[in-house]
Write a protein that holds these residues in place. Structure first.
Motif, mmCIF file in Angstrom:
data_model
loop_
_atom_site.group_PDB
_atom_site.id
_atom_site.type_symbol
_atom_site.label_atom_id
_atom_site.label_comp_id
_atom_site.label_asym_id
_atom_site.label_seq_id
_atom_site.Cartn_x
_atom_site.Cartn_y
_atom_site.Cartn_z
ATOM 1 N N GLY A 62 -1.232 -104.003 76.435
ATOM 2 C CA GLY A 62 -0.512 -103.208 77.229
ATOM 3 C C GLY A 62 0.906 -103.024 76.785
ATOM 4 N N VAL A 63 1.406 -101.717 77.255
ATOM 5 C CA VAL A 63 2.751 -101.211 76.841
ATOM 6 C C VAL A 63 3.001 -101.037 78.011
ATOM 7 N N PHE A 64 4.639 -101.231 78.362
ATOM 8 C CA PHE A 64 5.241 -100.566 79.799
ATOM 9 C C PHE A 64 6.496 -99.474 79.084
ATOM 10 N N VAL A 65 6.068 -98.370 79.733
ATOM 11 C CA VAL A 65 7.011 -97.152 79.349
ATOM 12 C C VAL A 65 8.235 -97.023 80.090
ATOM 13 N N ARG A 66 9.290 -97.449 79.611
ATOM 14 C CA ARG A 66 10.451 -97.326 80.703
ATOM 15 C C ARG A 66 11.353 -95.963 80.035
ATOM 16 N N GLY A 67 10.880 -95.515 78.917
ATOM 17 C CA GLY A 67 11.845 -94.391 78.420
ATOM 18 C C GLY A 67 11.064 -93.697 77.348
ATOM 19 N N VAL A 68 11.090 -92.221 77.340
ATOM 20 C CA VAL A 68 10.609 -91.633 76.173
ATOM 21 C C VAL A 68 11.764 -90.704 75.817
ATOM 22 N N PRO A 69 12.491 -91.104 74.364
ATOM 23 C CA PRO A 69 13.473 -90.451 73.877
ATOM 24 C C PRO A 69 13.591 -89.119 73.772
ATOM 25 N N GLY A 70 14.652 -88.305 74.219
ATOM 26 C CA GLY A 70 14.496 -86.869 73.781
ATOM 27 C C GLY A 70 14.779 -86.394 72.178
ATOM 28 N N TYR A 94 1.664 -97.575 80.620
ATOM 29 C CA TYR A 94 1.984 -97.622 82.108
ATOM 30 C C TYR A 94 3.321 -97.166 82.125
ATOM 31 N N ASN A 95 3.875 -95.804 82.517
ATOM 32 C CA ASN A 95 3.004 -95.135 82.805
ATOM 33 C C ASN A 95 2.493 -94.229 81.527
ATOM 34 N N ASP A 96 1.164 -93.581 81.471
ATOM 35 C CA ASP A 96 0.673 -92.999 80.137
ATOM 36 C C ASP A 96 1.414 -91.855 79.861
ATOM 37 N N GLY A 97 1.012 -91.356 78.627
ATOM 38 C CA GLY A 97 1.745 -90.048 78.008
ATOM 39 C C GLY A 97 1.544 -88.741 79.116
ATOM 40 N N TYR A 98 0.216 -88.720 79.624
ATOM 41 C CA TYR A 98 -0.011 -87.375 80.582
ATOM 42 C C TYR A 98 0.734 -87.735 81.861
ATOM 43 N N VAL A 246 0.094 -85.868 91.116
ATOM 44 C CA VAL A 246 0.600 -85.987 89.742
ATOM 45 C C VAL A 246 -0.022 -86.992 88.838
ATOM 46 N N ASN A 247 -0.797 -87.849 89.499
ATOM 47 C CA ASN A 247 -1.535 -89.047 88.899
ATOM 48 C C ASN A 247 -0.761 -89.876 88.382
ATOM 49 N N VAL A 248 0.158 -90.783 88.775
ATOM 50 C CA VAL A 248 1.038 -91.759 87.832
ATOM 51 C C VAL A 248 0.714 -93.145 88.288
#
Length: 307
Positions: A62-70, A94-98, A246-248
């Protein structure tokens, strides 16, 4: 050795420290990784098709998403592609890309809230300055202020309230950039401005607070004062409905109450901060998040990828 879990972020800070402590409390090691450093490797060399620094030989569960760089459109798409690919490979994301796509884009969030009958301010999104100015004039000349927001953005940056006395912004002005995202202004009480932040994990409201501001923008980053309230009743139900729309996996939902008492969802954030909320409520939100993430990781069967 503790099992290692990538936490995608470029700035761990306070939130990263809380997550690291929460993972350690359950016998796991959080490893901070930037999505900028991840890559596709589609060569026939026996390595996973998605390379994560420190996990080159075997993908984590698993991976935990805390930030997606701009960045540029191409770079952002590539980073989201990494999240999509990991999910297709059976990794819990967690949360996924969608979820990130649906919520970082305020237009899509507003559409999904509207589609699912979740009360949200009237919203207009367009590129045409003519259309935007027509909406602005119609609303403000009738005494209904509108709020102009950047389509992408957080912490109240770039938001402005427009009245019939306000000059209409030009397309290339900062935060406008040729696109107009307009919403009806919801007055929570002139001089007593406030809104609510509700934190939702796996469809359940777990913590809530009121943010009082000296300005109509009440974000903590803009100086809002936090006061804990119970995450229950109509407020919690509305936030949970927004999360479903929004399904998160988890999110922070911003809710405002109009002077007549009606509640509206303003935004849904799939990479929410919780420092102010935790300080106000005393609830260890980082631990709640980690525990839910681990439950997902332990219950989701691995996907077999046929080569």
């Amino acid at each position: 050795m503790n099992q290692r879990i990538p936490v995608f972020t470029d700035d761990p800070g306070w939130h990263g420290k809380r997550l690291k402590e929460a993972f350690a409390a359950r016998g796991y090691e959080a490893v901070f990784v930037s999505l900028k450093e991840c890559a596709f490797n589609l060569a026939a060399n026996g390595l996973p098709p998605v390379l994560i620094p420190g996990f080159e030989r075997e993908l984590p569960k698993g991976v935990f998403v805390r930030g997606v760089p701009g960045g540029t459109l191409q770079r952002v798409i590539a980073r989201l592609d990494i999240l999509h690919a990991l999910k297709l490979l059976g990794v819990v994301v967690y949360n996924d890309g969608y979820a990130v796509e649906r919520t970082v884009d305020k237009a899509m969030t507003s559409f999904l809230l509207h589609l699912n009958h979740v009360p949200t301010p009237q919203t207009w999104v367009c590129e045409s300055r003519y259309q935007a100015q027509e909406i602005y004039l119609r609303e403000t000349m009738a005494g209904r202020p509108v709020v102009l927001k950047p389509l992408f953005g957080s912490q109240g940056q770039g938001i402005r309230k427009l009245t019939h006395e306000t000059p209409f912004p030009i397309p290339m002005e900062q935060y406008v950039d040729g696109l107009y995202y307009l919403q009806s202004y919801i007055d929570s009480g002139e001089g007593a401005w406030h809104d609510h932040r509700v934190f939702v994990i796996k469809g359940r409201a777990v913590a809530a607070m009121i943010r009082h501001g000296s300005h109509w923008v009440n974000n903590v980053a803009q100086g809002g004062r936090c006061e804990a309230i119970e995450a229950q009743g109509e407020l919690a139900q509305l936030a949970e409905a927004a999360a479903r729309a929004v399904n998160v996996d988890y999110c922070g939902v911003d809710v405002i109450r109009e002077g007549d008492g009606k509640l509206y969802v303003l935004e849904v954030n799939s990479i929410p901060a919780w420092k102010g909320l935790q300080g106000a409520t005393g609830i260890d939100i980082g631990q709640l998040l980690v525990d839910d993430f681990l439950s997902c990781m332990h219950t989701q069967p691995a996907l077999t990828v046929v080569s």
